[in-house]
Design a protein around this motif. Structure first.
Motif, PDB file in Angstrom:
ATOM      1  N   ILE A  19     -16.612  -0.627  25.107  1.00 35.08           N
ATOM      2  CA  ILE A  19     -17.973  -0.096  25.163  1.00 35.08           C
ATOM      3  C   ILE A  19     -18.546  -0.268  23.764  1.00 35.08           C
ATOM      4  CG2 ILE A  19     -19.438   1.909  25.690  1.00 35.08           C
ATOM      5  CD1 ILE A  19     -17.633   1.336  28.063  1.00 35.08           C
ATOM      6  N   TRP A  42       0.815  -1.224   0.000  1.00 32.36           N
ATOM      7  CA  TRP A  42       0.000   0.000   0.000  1.00 32.36           C
ATOM      8  C   TRP A  42       0.836   1.254   0.000  1.00 32.36           C
ATOM      9  CZ3 TRP A  42      -3.846  -1.374   4.535  1.00 32.36           C
ATOM     10  CH2 TRP A  42      -4.505  -2.574   4.224  1.00 32.36           C
ATOM     11  N   GLY A  71     -13.681  -4.440  16.959  1.00 27.46           N
ATOM     12  CA  GLY A  71     -12.664  -5.394  17.396  1.00 27.46           C
ATOM     13  C   GLY A  71     -12.315  -6.399  16.307  1.00 27.46           C
ATOM     14  N   THR A 124      -2.207  -2.336  10.475  1.00 29.28           N
ATOM     15  CA  THR A 124      -1.570  -1.468   9.483  1.00 29.28           C
ATOM     16  C   THR A 124      -1.346  -0.054  10.028  1.00 29.28           C
ATOM     17  OG1 THR A 124      -3.777  -1.206   8.572  1.00 29.28           O
ATOM     18  CG2 THR A 124      -2.305  -2.717   7.443  1.00 29.28           C
ATOM     19  N   GLY A 125      -1.538   0.122  11.311  1.00 35.55           N
ATOM     20  CA  GLY A 125      -1.251   1.409  11.922  1.00 35.55           C
ATOM     21  C   GLY A 125      -0.225   1.206  13.007  1.00 35.55           C
ATOM     22  N   LYS A 138     -19.890   7.579  14.955  1.00 37.47           N
ATOM     23  CA  LYS A 138     -20.670   8.216  13.876  1.00 37.47           C
ATOM     24  C   LYS A 138     -20.020   9.391  13.152  1.00 37.47           C
ATOM     25  CE  LYS A 138     -24.552   5.830  15.117  1.00 37.47           C
ATOM     26  NZ  LYS A 138     -23.859   4.877  15.981  1.00 37.47           N
ATOM     27  N   GLN A 198      -7.813  -7.310  12.598  1.00 36.86           N
ATOM     28  CA  GLN A 198      -6.709  -6.394  12.244  1.00 36.86           C
ATOM     29  C   GLN A 198      -6.568  -5.273  13.264  1.00 36.86           C
ATOM     30  OE1 GLN A 198      -9.282  -6.959  10.062  1.00 36.86           O
ATOM     31  NE2 GLN A 198      -8.407  -8.144   8.392  1.00 36.86           N
ATOM     32  N   HIS A 199      -7.670  -4.908  13.900  1.00 41.55           N
ATOM     33  CA  HIS A 199      -7.578  -3.892  14.952  1.00 41.55           C
ATOM     34  C   HIS A 199      -6.916  -4.495  16.192  1.00 41.55           C
ATOM     35  CE1 HIS A 199      -8.616  -0.126  16.945  1.00 41.55           C
ATOM     36  NE2 HIS A 199      -8.847  -0.863  18.019  1.00 41.55           N
ATOM     37  N   GLY A 228     -17.028   2.043  20.687  1.00 43.24           N
ATOM     38  CA  GLY A 228     -17.610   1.955  19.338  1.00 43.24           C
ATOM     39  C   GLY A 228     -16.659   1.367  18.315  1.00 43.24           C
TER      40      GLY A 228
END
Ligand SMILES: Cc1cc2nc3c(=O)[nH]c(=O)nc-3n(C[C@H](O)[C@H](O)[C@H](O)COP(=O)(O)OP(=O)(O)OC[C@H]3O[C@@H](n4cnc5c(N)ncnc54)[C@H](O)[C@@H]3O)c2cc1C
Lengths: 247, 320
Positions: free
Chosen positions: B283, A41, B266, B250-251, B210, B269-270, B263
């Motif tokens: 939460i 990427w 999960g 990827t972060g 949101k 990848q997170h 919010g």
């Protein structure tokens, strides 16, 4: 301008992580392989953009590994690049891999070598720095921007809690991360074209590994979540303070 | 013989991750029965003898302002020279932004095996084996280092800072300063914020919030707790939050004492970027959200209703 992009093959981000042979080998059965996302990427796409800006740019990809890596290399070629070089060596440690890439970079007379910021399997962040040292080139790691102006590069790199702008002249090694470019999806023309692009196989230089993997282990399983009723969030704060002692 | 700890600094202060590295290096030195030394390249305001509290006996310094601008090639050459002069057999750096550039260069220069991202002291009972996180925190590997000199890049927040009452001897060291090939032209630090990579507490928001206009409650809670803020990838991709807050595969990867997720579903990848957090709070209004499986505490509920109450309760706790 001659650019070399390092391409690594990694398990898909959703792959099940398990080990065989008495926990000494990664269990590859049923694993889908992808191009390491940072390589694809950010490093590769930025290199392709540079070639789009200056079509005289020569863009090559390099991978160190066996012929089972060819499918991933073709996938990368479908995004862009003129040809790929695979150094035929089962990867051992970062140093043996970096030594091969440095040799390819030296032999090919490249001006810029790109890596991703790390691979998502061994999380080493090591190849770029090692290649730079072996070539005695400057290294800008964790870069989020790169602009070329003749033989000068202006970059932005991550620092704790912010970023820094830096300048260096080519030849240069850069490790790329988010911000450097946006993910692209290969199109049909790219995929068809990739089949006929040269994929050259090179023989490795002899180097001794400095490290080896003695074994793997999985983290201990979590005890399970303690749920607090939604109408009593105060209880959560109490638990974090008194039980977990983290706030 | 000695263990040499590279002391990284910014704005005149030693980075917390380097205090961890110093504590680690000193414990390793006593395990090996050798001396623990530190190396400072550049100038700072911090009290260097205080590194004795982390267990360093001697700190070598090259007082040269130009070294405050980081060029990993220049610094690798200098650290390598110090390693040779001081007869160091292990070099410890933090696996922070500096160490990720310096460690590999030093490794290639000294032909010294590198463990990038160590999470524990080496096992020296049979060789030299160091545990590190692999597969983005989903597993650990034991790395055996076979070269005479070893380099360990310690994962930030994986090893506690020790606070004894020693005092380190500080001395100038004479090292060749090669010309820098990287010129720093500007620095942009987000003022008043705790860098995510150094944070002990992290409050993070996902698409469930949101829109960027609803981040007030994330920032308020983070502020009250002295926490850094983070977010999921789609949040950064939609430019609701800056890219450097994006955590995950990827972060950035974080391992704070508390990861407070609001919010966020999960996704695997997170989780890859946060699964080494010591305590995870989730939460989420969906009881089936995968994040609950990785959490220690959770509330199934609407963030917009729950968060204001949590904030009030934390205010009370903090006496505000
Ligand atoms: C190769 C690859 C790499 C990736 N890398 C990363 C990465 O590094 N980091 C990352 O985060 N993602 C990454 N992803 C994306 C990942 O798969 C998910 O899509 C992403 O994490 C989802 O973000 P989210 O949880 O914020 O949003 P969603 O999946 O949309 O989840 C929102 C959550 O909020 C909850 N919610 C909605 N309204 C409320 C409310 N009022 N109160 C409480 N809860 C509410 C919902 O129940 C839901 O669980 C990657 C994906 C791929 C394929």
């Amino acid at each position: 301008m001659k650019i070399l992009v390092c391409i690594s093959k990694t398990p898909d981000t959703t792959a099940k992580i398990a080990f065989t042979d008495n926990n000494t080998k990664f269990a590859t059965e049923g694993v889908q392989w992808i191009i390491n996302p940072y390589d694809e990427w950010y490093a590769l796409v930025r290199a392709i953009e540079l070639k789009e800006k200056d079509p005289t740019t020569v863009l090559h990809l390099v991978n160190v590994g066996g012929s089972e890596n060819d499918a991933i290399i073709r996938k990368a070629l479908a995004l862009g690049g003129d040809e790929a070089i695979r150094v035929n060596l089962e990867s051992q440690d970062s140093f043996t891999i970096a030594s091969q890439i440095a040799q390819v970079a030296k032999d090919g007379g490249y001006d810029l070598v790109f890596t991703g910021k790390e691979t998502i399997d061994y999380n080493g962040s090591s190849i770029g720095g090692m290649v730079a040292e072996l070539l005695d080139w400057p290294y800008v790691s964790l870069a989020t921007k790169l602009e070329l102006n003749g033989s000068n590069a202006s970059l932005t790199r991550e620092i704790e809690g912010g970023e820094e702008t830096v300048e260096a002249s080519l030849p240069l090694v850069v490790s790329a991360q988010k911000g450097m470019a946006e993910q692209r999806i290969p199109n049909m023309k790219g995929i068809m074209g990739a089949r006929t692009k040269p994929l050259k196989v090179g023989e490795p230089v002899a180097v001794e590994a400095l490290t080896s993997i003695a074994g793997f282990e999985l983290p201990p399983a979590k005890a399970g979540v303690k749920l607090v009723p939604a109408d009593n969030p105060e209880e959560l704060v109490r638990l974090l303070h008194e039980e977990a002692k983290v706030i | 013989m000695s263990v040499l700890v590279y002391i990284d600094h910014t704005d005149g202060e030693i980075k917390k991750s380097s205090l961890e590295a110093a504590s680690y290096g000193a414990q390793l030195a006593s395990q090996l029965g050798v001396a623990a030394h530190g190396l400072v390249l550049g100038t700072l305001n911090a009290d260097l003898p205080a590194l004795g509290k982390q267990g360093l006996q001697k700190v070598h310094q090259v007082k040269n302002d130009s070294l405050n601008q980081f060029d990993p090639g220049q610094q690798a050459a200098m650290v390598a020279e110090a390693v040779t002069n001081l007869g160091a057999t292990v070099v410890v750096v933090s696996n922070n932004v500096t160490g990720k550039a310096l460690g590999p260069r030093l490794s290639a220069r000294l032909k010294a095996g590198l463990v990038a991202g160590a999470v524990a002291l080496p096992d020296t009972s049979n060789g030299f084996v160091v545990k590190k996180a692999v597969f983005s925190g989903k597993a650990f590997a034991q790395i055996a280092v076979s070269s005479p000199i070893k380099i360990i890049a310690l994962t930030p927040n994986a090893f506690s800072v020790t606070n004894g009452d020693g005092s380190a001897e500080v001395a100038d060291i004479n090292l060749t300063v090669p010309a820098a090939k990287i010129k720093v032209t500007g620095t942009n630090k987000i003022k008043g914020q705790i860098p995510l990579s150094e944070a002990e507490l992290v409050v993070s928001g996902g698409r469930g919030l949101k829109g960027p206009e609803n981040w007030g409650m994330i920032e308020e809670l983070a502020d009250l707790l002295g926490a850094a803020t983070a977010c999921s990838r789609p949040v950064a991709d939609s430019h609701w939050r800056p890219h450097h807050e994006h955590v995950g595969q990827t972060g950035g990867a974080v391992a704070p004492n508390l990861y407070f997720a609001v919010g966020i579903s999960g996704a695997i990848q997170h989780l890859a970027g946060v699964n080494r957090s010591k305590v995870i709070v989730v939460i989420n209004k969906d009881p089936e959200a995968p994040f609950f499986k990785a959490a220690d505490y959770g509330i199934v509920g609407d963030a917009f209703e729950v968060m204001p109450k949590i904030i009030d309760s934390v205010k009370k706790l903090k006496g505000k």
